[in-house]
Design a protein around this motif. Sequence first.
Motif, short mmCIF file in Angstrom:
data_model
loop_
_atom_site.label_atom_id
_atom_site.label_comp_id
_atom_site.label_asym_id
_atom_site.label_seq_id
_atom_site.Cartn_x
_atom_site.Cartn_y
_atom_site.Cartn_z
N PRO A 89 16.57 8.74 -5.96
CA PRO A 89 17.06 9.94 -5.27
C PRO A 89 16.20 10.30 -4.08
CG PRO A 89 15.88 10.55 -7.26
CD PRO A 89 15.91 9.06 -7.23
N ASN A 90 16.63 11.31 -3.31
CA ASN A 90 15.82 11.78 -2.19
C ASN A 90 14.45 12.22 -2.69
OD1 ASN A 90 17.91 11.39 -0.41
ND2 ASN A 90 18.65 13.50 -0.55
N GLY A 91 13.43 11.83 -1.95
CA GLY A 91 12.08 12.23 -2.32
C GLY A 91 11.43 11.34 -3.36
N ALA A 92 12.09 10.24 -3.74
CA ALA A 92 11.55 9.37 -4.80
C ALA A 92 10.35 8.56 -4.33
CB ALA A 92 12.63 8.44 -5.31
N GLY A 93 10.23 8.37 -3.01
CA GLY A 93 9.11 7.59 -2.49
C GLY A 93 9.54 6.31 -1.79
N LYS A 94 10.82 6.18 -1.51
CA LYS A 94 11.34 4.95 -0.90
C LYS A 94 10.81 4.77 0.53
CE LYS A 94 15.70 6.19 -1.49
NZ LYS A 94 15.51 7.54 -2.03
N THR A 95 11.00 5.81 1.35
CA THR A 95 10.59 5.70 2.75
C THR A 95 9.09 5.51 2.85
OG1 THR A 95 12.44 7.06 3.45
CG2 THR A 95 10.62 6.86 5.00
N THR A 96 8.33 6.20 2.04
CA THR A 96 6.88 6.07 2.08
C THR A 96 6.48 4.62 1.76
OG1 THR A 96 6.69 8.37 1.40
CG2 THR A 96 4.71 7.01 1.16
N THR A 97 7.14 4.03 0.76
CA THR A 97 6.86 2.63 0.42
C THR A 97 7.15 1.73 1.63
OG1 THR A 97 7.46 3.06 -1.87
CG2 THR A 97 7.46 0.75 -1.19
N GLY A 134 -0.52 9.37 -1.51
CA GLY A 134 -0.22 10.77 -1.74
C GLY A 134 -0.25 11.54 -0.43
N PHE A 135 0.33 12.71 -0.45
CA PHE A 135 0.25 13.61 0.71
C PHE A 135 -0.25 14.96 0.20
CE2 PHE A 135 3.75 10.70 1.79
CZ PHE A 135 3.29 10.22 3.01
N ASP A 136 -1.27 15.47 0.80
CA ASP A 136 -1.82 16.79 0.44
C ASP A 136 -2.02 16.90 -1.08
OD1 ASP A 136 -1.32 17.34 3.16
OD2 ASP A 136 0.73 17.94 2.67
N ILE A 154 1.19 13.07 -5.25
CA ILE A 154 1.45 11.64 -5.23
C ILE A 154 2.91 11.36 -4.81
CG2 ILE A 154 2.04 11.43 -7.70
CD1 ILE A 154 -0.37 9.03 -6.23
N ALA A 155 3.07 10.46 -3.83
CA ALA A 155 4.42 10.11 -3.34
C ALA A 155 4.82 8.71 -3.79
CB ALA A 155 4.46 10.19 -1.82
N VAL A 156 3.84 7.81 -3.87
CA VAL A 156 4.08 6.43 -4.33
C VAL A 156 2.98 6.11 -5.32
CG1 VAL A 156 4.08 4.00 -3.62
CG2 VAL A 156 5.22 5.70 -2.19
N ASP A 176 16.20 1.14 5.71
CA ASP A 176 15.99 2.41 5.01
C ASP A 176 17.29 3.22 5.00
OD1 ASP A 176 14.84 4.46 3.67
OD2 ASP A 176 13.45 5.05 5.26
N GLU A 177 17.97 3.21 3.88
CA GLU A 177 19.22 3.94 3.67
C GLU A 177 20.16 3.80 4.87
OE1 GLU A 177 19.42 7.05 1.15
OE2 GLU A 177 17.28 7.41 0.90
N PRO A 178 20.58 2.57 5.18
CA PRO A 178 21.32 2.34 6.43
C PRO A 178 22.73 2.92 6.46
CG PRO A 178 21.25 0.33 5.14
CD PRO A 178 20.37 1.32 4.44
#
Length: 320
Positions: free
Chosen positions: A46-54, A21-23, A26-28, A168-170
């Motif tokens: 979608p954007n913000g789903a938690g892909k990059t964080t994973t 989570g951030f602040d 929960i992100a993932v 990551d979303e290449p």
Amino acid sequence: MTSTVLTGTADVLTVTGLRKGFDGRIAVDDVGFHIAPGETYGLLGPNGAGKTTTLRILCGLLAPEAGSAVIGGFPMNRFAREAKALVGYVPQEVALYPDLTARENLRFFGRLYRLRGATLARRIDEVLELVGLADRAGEKVETFSGGMRRRLNIGAGLLHRPTLLVLDEPTVGVDPQSRHAIMESVHSFGAAGLAVLYTTHYMEEAERLCDRVGIIDHGRLVAEGTRRELVARLGERDRITLTVDGDVAALAAACRELSEVDSVDVAGGELHLIVRDGRRLLPTVFDVAERLRSGIRSAEVTEPDLEAVFLHLTGTALRE
Ligand SMILES: Nc1ncnc2c1ncn2[C@@H]1O[C@H](COP(=O)(O)OP(=O)(O)OP(=O)(O)O)[C@@H](O)[C@H]1O
């Protein structure tokens, strides 16, 4: 030593119960999946789903609050260096030196991976070939299109012969030709035995490239499987897409009342429905639209695809 670490699984990557989570948000949230050698696994959301964080957790750039990742038999929490050495991570932001040539950039990154001399030179040639930039090797990156830079970035992630390539979303923001080239390359990596973790919010990329897809929304993996397995979850359902000139919200509300309609989503002037027996239902939808004076400009009934699965599972359409 290594034999005490290896988990006995043939998978290149095993992720279990990942949470971050951030602040306080929960992100993932309890994300788990695995990838076999030669398999391309897509995280679609979608954007913000938690892909990059994973991905950042898997590449050792972020520490999870819970859960574990094992890469090539090495648990990340205890053998981070060994695990990370097996990963080629290609982030969303292109990290290249514009005033160096493609070859000079790869030489720089190769040295970071401790490659030297003839081994490095040979590997640079191979990688330039793999990403289709051999004929531009001597040109400065500042003259490259966004798509060519992305391809070079992928090349940098391949230099040390990783076991797992993480992309990551290449294809975001690249021209169609480079997009095609990137997808062709990823396809060939899988065929050559490399395990690939590929994130995207483009449904058609997940459908075309990935052996298995995990659908992620609001940090949670809501479904996972091959395209066929995921689409089978919809049973006999169809997708109806309507372009509406009039009051789309009123038509959406009326459609929600129809017993054959499972999911309704409005995106701009478009109405997306997941329904049972779309062809039979379409005249009813037209009658409702007529009554509400919501002018339907176009209507399309399609077989279920991953986009429809996403809509069915999350209640919203996958959009950019
Ligand atoms: N460093 C951070 N600090 C605070 N919040 C963050 C941070 N990184 C990500 N988030 C939040 O975590 C959630 C998941 O973001 P993440 O970047 O993982 O999503 P994504 O699926 O990769 O989407 P995108 O394609 O937009 O990057 C979002 O709500 C995002 O705002």
